[in-house]
Write a protein that holds these residues in place. Sequence first.
Motif, PDB file in Angstrom:
ATOM      1  N   GLU A   3       0.893  -1.177  -0.040  1.00 31.81           N
ATOM      2  CA  GLU A   3       0.056  -0.055   0.027  1.00 31.81           C
ATOM      3  C   GLU A   3       1.051   1.202   0.065  1.00 31.81           C
ATOM      4  O   GLU A   3       1.640   1.331   1.040  1.00 31.81           O
ATOM      5  CB  GLU A   3      -0.808  -0.066   1.195  1.00 31.81           C
ATOM      6  N   ASP A   4       0.768   1.960  -0.945  1.00 30.86           N
ATOM      7  CA  ASP A   4       1.437   3.475  -1.123  1.00 30.86           C
ATOM      8  C   ASP A   4       2.843   3.242  -0.736  1.00 30.86           C
ATOM      9  O   ASP A   4       3.599   4.003   0.177  1.00 30.86           O
ATOM     10  CB  ASP A   4       0.684   4.317  -0.224  1.00 30.86           C
ATOM     11  N   GLY A   5       3.547   2.141  -1.657  1.00 24.96           N
ATOM     12  CA  GLY A   5       5.090   2.028  -1.333  1.00 24.96           C
ATOM     13  C   GLY A   5       5.500   1.078  -0.194  1.00 24.96           C
ATOM     14  O   GLY A   5       6.570   1.127   0.103  1.00 24.96           O
ATOM     15  N   ARG A   6       4.455   0.857   0.656  1.00 21.74           N
ATOM     16  CA  ARG A   6       4.883  -0.006   1.888  1.00 21.74           C
ATOM     17  C   ARG A   6       4.441  -1.361   1.627  1.00 21.74           C
ATOM     18  O   ARG A   6       3.475  -1.694   0.974  1.00 21.74           O
ATOM     19  CB  ARG A   6       4.041   0.744   2.965  1.00 21.74           C
ATOM     20  N   HIS A   7       5.565  -2.076   1.998  1.00 14.55           N
ATOM     21  CA  HIS A   7       5.252  -3.655   1.891  1.00 14.55           C
ATOM     22  C   HIS A   7       5.096  -4.177   3.658  1.00 14.55           C
ATOM     23  O   HIS A   7       6.134  -4.147   3.927  1.00 14.55           O
ATOM     24  CB  HIS A   7       6.498  -4.223   1.088  1.00 14.55           C
ATOM     25  N   LEU A   8       4.073  -4.842   3.614  1.00 15.89           N
ATOM     26  CA  LEU A   8       3.863  -5.389   4.983  1.00 15.89           C
ATOM     27  C   LEU A   8       3.935  -6.731   4.868  1.00 15.89           C
ATOM     28  O   LEU A   8       3.187  -7.526   4.322  1.00 15.89           O
ATOM     29  CB  LEU A   8       2.536  -4.851   5.893  1.00 15.89           C
ATOM     30  N   ALA A   9       4.914  -7.341   5.321  1.00 18.17           N
ATOM     31  CA  ALA A   9       5.095  -8.886   5.490  1.00 18.17           C
ATOM     32  C   ALA A   9       4.163  -9.729   6.545  1.00 18.17           C
ATOM     33  O   ALA A   9       3.698  -8.934   7.451  1.00 18.17           O
ATOM     34  CB  ALA A   9       6.700  -9.425   5.552  1.00 18.17           C
ATOM     35  N   TYR A  10       4.047 -11.045   6.475  1.00 19.35           N
ATOM     36  CA  TYR A  10       3.158 -11.695   7.267  1.00 19.35           C
ATOM     37  C   TYR A  10       3.706 -11.449   8.754  1.00 19.35           C
ATOM     38  O   TYR A  10       2.789 -11.614   9.658  1.00 19.35           O
ATOM     39  CB  TYR A  10       2.968 -13.116   6.885  1.00 19.35           C
ATOM     40  N   GLY A  11       4.997 -11.607   8.704  1.00 19.81           N
ATOM     41  CA  GLY A  11       5.397 -11.370  10.467  1.00 19.81           C
ATOM     42  C   GLY A  11       5.130 -10.127  11.097  1.00 19.81           C
ATOM     43  O   GLY A  11       4.734 -10.269  12.120  1.00 19.81           O
TER      44      GLY A  11
END
Length: 659
Positions: A3-11
């Motif tokens: 989202e909007d350049g942010r990558h949020l991993a599962y951890g």
Amino acid sequence: MEEDGRHLAYGELDRLVTTGATALAARGVGHGTVVGLTTTTLVDTVVAVLATLARGAVFLPLDLGLPADRVEYMTQKADCRLVIGEKTVDGVGLITPTQLAAPAEDAAAQDGASTTATGPDDGVYIMFTSGSTGRPKGVLMHNGPLRNLTEWQLDALDMDERTRFLQYAPLGFDVSFQEIFSTLCGGGTLVVLAEEQRRDMPALLRLLDEERVQRVCLPYVALQQLAETSQALGLVPRHLKALLSSGEQLRVTDEIRRLCAEVPGIILENQYGPTESHVVTSHTMTGDPAAFPAMPPIGTAIDGSRALVLDARLRPVPAGVKGEIHLAGSCLADGYVGLPELTEERFLPHPSGAPGERLYRTGDLGFTLPGGEIVCLGRADSQVKIRGYRVEPSEVELAITGFLGDHPGLTEAAVVARRRRDDESFLAAFLVGRLSDAGRDLLDKQLRSVLPEYMVPSYYQVVDALPLTPSGKRDDAALRRAPLAASTAHDVTPPRDAYEHTLAEIVRDHLQLSELGADFERTTDIDLGVRAEDLIALPYADQPAHLLARAQRAGALDENDGPDFVDRLLGLYRANRTALDRYRPATGHHGPLLLLSAADSGADGSAVPAEASRGWQHWSTTGLVVRTVPGDHYSVLHTDHLDRLANRLRSHTLTGASR
């Protein structure tokens, strides 16, 4: 999630959810608690949803763009005591996303108070839809049906950790659950679009391609706009593997076929299911898009669910015979929150099922094909879909009736749903008595204070009396056929040449108006006497050969420049839905539109009042200004593709007035 350049991993997601669940536990959220959501970003929303569910609680999507009284009613009906978001609702507690993400001071609390076990009968969400009583009704969906749906979708669409699914639907649509949970449960990536991209089709197309999106679910109207814009701008989402459509009847147009043909191997899937069940049936189309049916069936039931076509005595009807579609199996919601009588009316004991098994009466008519697939024929009642939202016209009628005391010239009102030529539905209100233009504007403003924007009628037509059937009942069918007249409260001048006449006729025919005001007094003005939401309904490709033939017969266009000019001009209107939508709610006017070319105002926008230009950072000679008449509400249409299309328009060898 991306989202909007942010990558949020599962951890990281897991950590945020655990922290959020602990924060909710500290505020007394537990099994069965209803938590409202007013979060604005997808990361915040998904964390809030998962943290709520981890506590065994129920989430309630809330759109603060709705009238305050409506939102307050929803929270009270659902017994919502806490909201996660930046803004709250009167009488309800608030926890912000920042507070939700703050680690607990007590490490033991962080480790031990986060999750609560849940079973198949525990609630997951409450979603409100329009109600015939004049109030929205909340549907409580529990865990069992949603788990069944998620397992089916993971298998049917072959979803895994490589999947990239676009999260398109607002949280208040049940499709959002399908997008979010099928992706996360499969280990895939959820791609997020900004709110303004949802209706900006060029931006959406670029996002689909640049972010390598493989699966997207769109209602028919949005899918059609996507296909039209793809052809207009030559943008193709090359990585798509599946186009899903739900929420309203899918129609496979030539534009949709061409879009599918541009992406080899893509599947087009029609999914069906009301809020009371989520998805229950599906029909998948593969192979040559030229062979896709224009009106595809809704298909057969997904695993664990059943769809039946029954008569009035709940008996199955033979193949090809019309009946009402009923749903059964592990797909049904718990019922309507706080409305036990309505729940009993719509959720019936299954006459041939196991003890305790229920049937849901959808109110949709259909028939079964010899192969077992179901064709949906539309509603048995007056319920309609407006831009994907379920709307009961009777709720709008009751809202109008509540304001009749402020309009002594009116005695009665009827609201019916009608369709434009491109099958988009809209509401028309027929008012008995007398109503001035000022009174109409006041009524519209009053309705916008109590109803969502999509439930406000597109037309208000004053009549002497409502038509009746021979038995004395109100004849809604006659109202759906009655010609509509555009508002022409201002002085108008008729079209001066064949081109202006042809354009006015095209708009009049498309919007089903019996008469159309047209003001071409200034060289660069085209005032068609219609509202913004009516103008944006113009199709990019509404029988282009037919439109071209009309234009050429009128002598306005020759065979060389005609096709491109007509298509591109209509494309300008259709492709700029986002800017028009952004402008429309702020005005509250039903006056005609005035389109002014930027060349008429100068590159700096000097002819536009300063207060109108405020907030628009990029003004150029390729923009368009939209103004309501009456009123001084302006909006600048300025998107990336507008430059390209406007330059193409200028290049045509037309007269100065036509250009």
